[in-house]
Write an enzyme that holds these catalytic residues in place. Structure first.
Site, PDB file in Angstrom:
ATOM      1  N   GLY A 269       0.799  -1.213   0.000  1.00 52.22           N
ATOM      2  CA  GLY A 269       0.000   0.000   0.000  1.00 52.22           C
ATOM      3  C   GLY A 269       0.836   1.269   0.000  1.00 52.22           C
ATOM      4  O   GLY A 269       2.064   1.245  -0.170  1.00 52.22           O
ATOM      5  N   VAL A 270       0.146   2.403   0.194  1.00 52.85           N
ATOM      6  CA  VAL A 270       0.800   3.707   0.118  1.00 52.85           C
ATOM      7  C   VAL A 270       0.434   4.564   1.324  1.00 52.85           C
ATOM      8  O   VAL A 270      -0.549   4.297   2.016  1.00 52.85           O
ATOM      9  CB  VAL A 270       0.426   4.448  -1.186  1.00 52.85           C
ATOM     10  CG1 VAL A 270       0.929   3.697  -2.401  1.00 52.85           C
ATOM     11  CG2 VAL A 270      -1.090   4.657  -1.278  1.00 52.85           C
ATOM     12  N   ALA A 317      -5.553   6.780  -9.880  1.00 47.84           N
ATOM     13  CA  ALA A 317      -5.302   7.950 -10.718  1.00 47.84           C
ATOM     14  C   ALA A 317      -6.589   8.550 -11.256  1.00 47.84           C
ATOM     15  O   ALA A 317      -6.779   9.775 -11.244  1.00 47.84           O
ATOM     16  CB  ALA A 317      -4.379   7.562 -11.873  1.00 47.84           C
ATOM     17  N   HIS A 442     -20.362  -9.580 -32.129  1.00 50.18           N
ATOM     18  CA  HIS A 442     -19.819 -10.940 -32.098  1.00 50.18           C
ATOM     19  C   HIS A 442     -18.776 -11.089 -33.202  1.00 50.18           C
ATOM     20  O   HIS A 442     -18.993 -10.642 -34.322  1.00 50.18           O
ATOM     21  CB  HIS A 442     -20.945 -11.956 -32.333  1.00 50.18           C
ATOM     22  CG  HIS A 442     -20.455 -13.370 -32.443  1.00 50.18           C
ATOM     23  ND1 HIS A 442     -20.113 -14.120 -31.353  1.00 50.18           N
ATOM     24  CD2 HIS A 442     -20.246 -14.157 -33.533  1.00 50.18           C
ATOM     25  CE1 HIS A 442     -19.720 -15.321 -31.758  1.00 50.18           C
ATOM     26  NE2 HIS A 442     -19.796 -15.366 -33.083  1.00 50.18           N
TER      27      HIS A 442
END
Length: 463
Positions: A269-270, A317, A442
């Site tokens: 994490g940060v 972001a 498709h």
């Protein structure tokens, strides 16, 4: 006042806020101590995707025979060239932001920005010289840095963070990665594909723990298929650096074990960059390591705003960019709609990719919904079969009472390009019936969205 708006930080929150402000006829300055574009463009989103693309190309070449292509000779990664390409991509993107600043008449001021009052920013340049600039409004967009765990202090050489992971001089033979969120999982896939023997350690019971449980299980299967060692429910307690290799002491459900590696990557994490930016001097309040703001990103101090990783919410972001636009439009006197944090897409660029939005099946049940769940595997997709990318599935969660789409969870090739459809659908409060009756092209991977909706209501055709 020198400016209508000063933005401290030029990451995806700061530069987007600055450009939107310039569009609204404000005189704008951006204060940036490092590379223009912030962590995302220089040390995060963009250069990591370059690395992952190189790994994907290598994977295709290693499996070229599956596509009827014979490759004579040895296929091997040129690690230095892969790193160099990644840095070149980041550099060019950073230059692109500088071009946008010039195009929009935004002044870029190089230096370290600190609040020096409600309307003043002190800028310290690389030589230590300081000057004050003033604006009617100031936006703090200083981002975040890698979080350090107890017993896992980053030294930048043997215990590294994400910055060092994308600029290593030599490819490690072995690596322990701590944390299986987006950063840890992406680097794990990259290095394992290149031939590094990776051990991925996760404290919680499953990989990518914020994702749907079935997605986690599929990613673990895919990683193990690559030869990666997975250790969930495990915790790194310390690292012995006294020898030639890093001896990583890991506490597991069954007791202590030791993993040896050339390098340990901490990807847990940060942490928000809110220290030494003058918050106390300007009277800006914080809470649990973040700047406290209202729904339009106003802080406790008049004229000062904060967006991105320094405020509560997903450290992504695209979230920072959206917050910047809402914030600036409010400053300009427009009437922006507050950001809906329940409709934010999350993407992890592993192989296979992961994309999600909204409630998981478990979260929907806990919230009291009666639900219908539809799942369509890519093994039943014609496009996936033709592409040789049959791993994964699309899973949709609906409110049984009204058919409203509550959440979507995907793992497979190119699903990060498909999740946008879900975000728009949820914004419009789309129902399962409307998705089922919207004709999808498709053959495409996106047909799986239509098929998953049909599966929830017993109408799936191709399964």
């Amino acid at each position: 006042m020198d400016y209508d708006l000063i933005v401290i930080g030029s990451g995806p929150g700061g530069y987007v806020a600055a450009i939107r402000a310039a569009q609204l006829k404000m005189k704008v300055a951006v204060v940036e101590k490092a590379e223009t574009g912030g962590i995302c463009l220089n040390w995060g989103c963009i250069p990591t995707k370059s690395l992952l693309k190189s790994a994907q190309v290598l994977d295709y070449l290693n499996h070229s025979a599956d596509y009827g292509i014979k490759v004579d000779g040895t296929v091997r990664p040129d690690f230095a060239s892969i790193i160099a390409r990644s840095r070149s991509v980041a550099e060019n993107m950073s230059k692109g932001i500088q071009f946008l600043f010039r195009k929009n008449s935004i002044e870029l001021i190089k230096g370290y920005g600190r609040l020096a009052g409600n309307n003043t920013v002190e800028v310290e340049d690389n030589q230590g010289s300081r000057k004050n600039i003033q604006a009617k409004n100031i936006i703090i967009a200083t981002g975040a840095r890698a979080r350090e765990l107890p017993g896992l202090k980053i030294d930048g050489v043997r215990i590294i963070g994400y910055r060092e992971a994308m600029t290593l001089k030599e490819q490690p033979r072995t690596m322990v990665i701590v944390g299986s969120g987006a950063i840890g999982s992406e680097f794990a896939g990259f290095y394992q594909t290149l031939g590094t023997k990776v051990t991925l350690v996760e404290f919680l019971p499953r990989l990518v723990p914020n994702e749907d449980e079935e997605v986690s299980k599929q990613l673990e299967r895919s990683f193990k298929k690559l030869g990666m060692k997975i250790m969930t429910g495990s915790e790194v307690e310390s690292v012995d650096l006294s020898g030639d290799t890093c001896k990583v002491n890991i506490k597991t459900r069954d007791g202590m074990t030791v993993a040896e590696a050339d390098v340990v990557l901490s990807a847990a994490g940060v942490t928000a960059n809110i220290e030494d930016i003058g918050l106390e001097k300007a009277g800006v309040e914080t809470e649990k390591g973040k700047i406290r703001v209202d729904e339009f990103y106003r802080t406790s101090s008049a004229g000062i705003y904060a967006i991105g990783d320094v405020v509560k919410g997903p450290a992504l972001a695209h979230v920072a960019s959206a917050e910047g636009i809402v914030c600036v439009e409010k400053i300009a006197g427009l009437n922006p709609e507050p950001l809906d944090y329940n409709n934010i897409p999350a993407c992890t660029y592993t192989n296979p990719e992961i994309a999600s939005c909204g409630l998981t099946e478990e979260a929907a049940r806990k919230a009291g919904y009666e639900i219908k769940v539809g799942k369509f595997p890519f093994t039943a997709s014609g496009k996936a079969s033709a592409s040789g990318t049959k791993e994964g599935f699309v899973k949709l969660v609906f409110d049984a009472a009204y058919g409203e789409l509550l959440g979507a969870h995907m793992i497979g090739a190119n699903v990060t390009e498909m999740i946008g459809e879900i975000v728009v659908a949820r914004k419009l409060e789309t129902t399962a019936h409307e998705i089922m009756k919207s004709v999808h092209p498709h053959p495409t991977m996106s047909e799986a969205i239509m098929e998953a909706a049909a599966a929830a209501y017993g109408e799936v055709i191709n399964l």
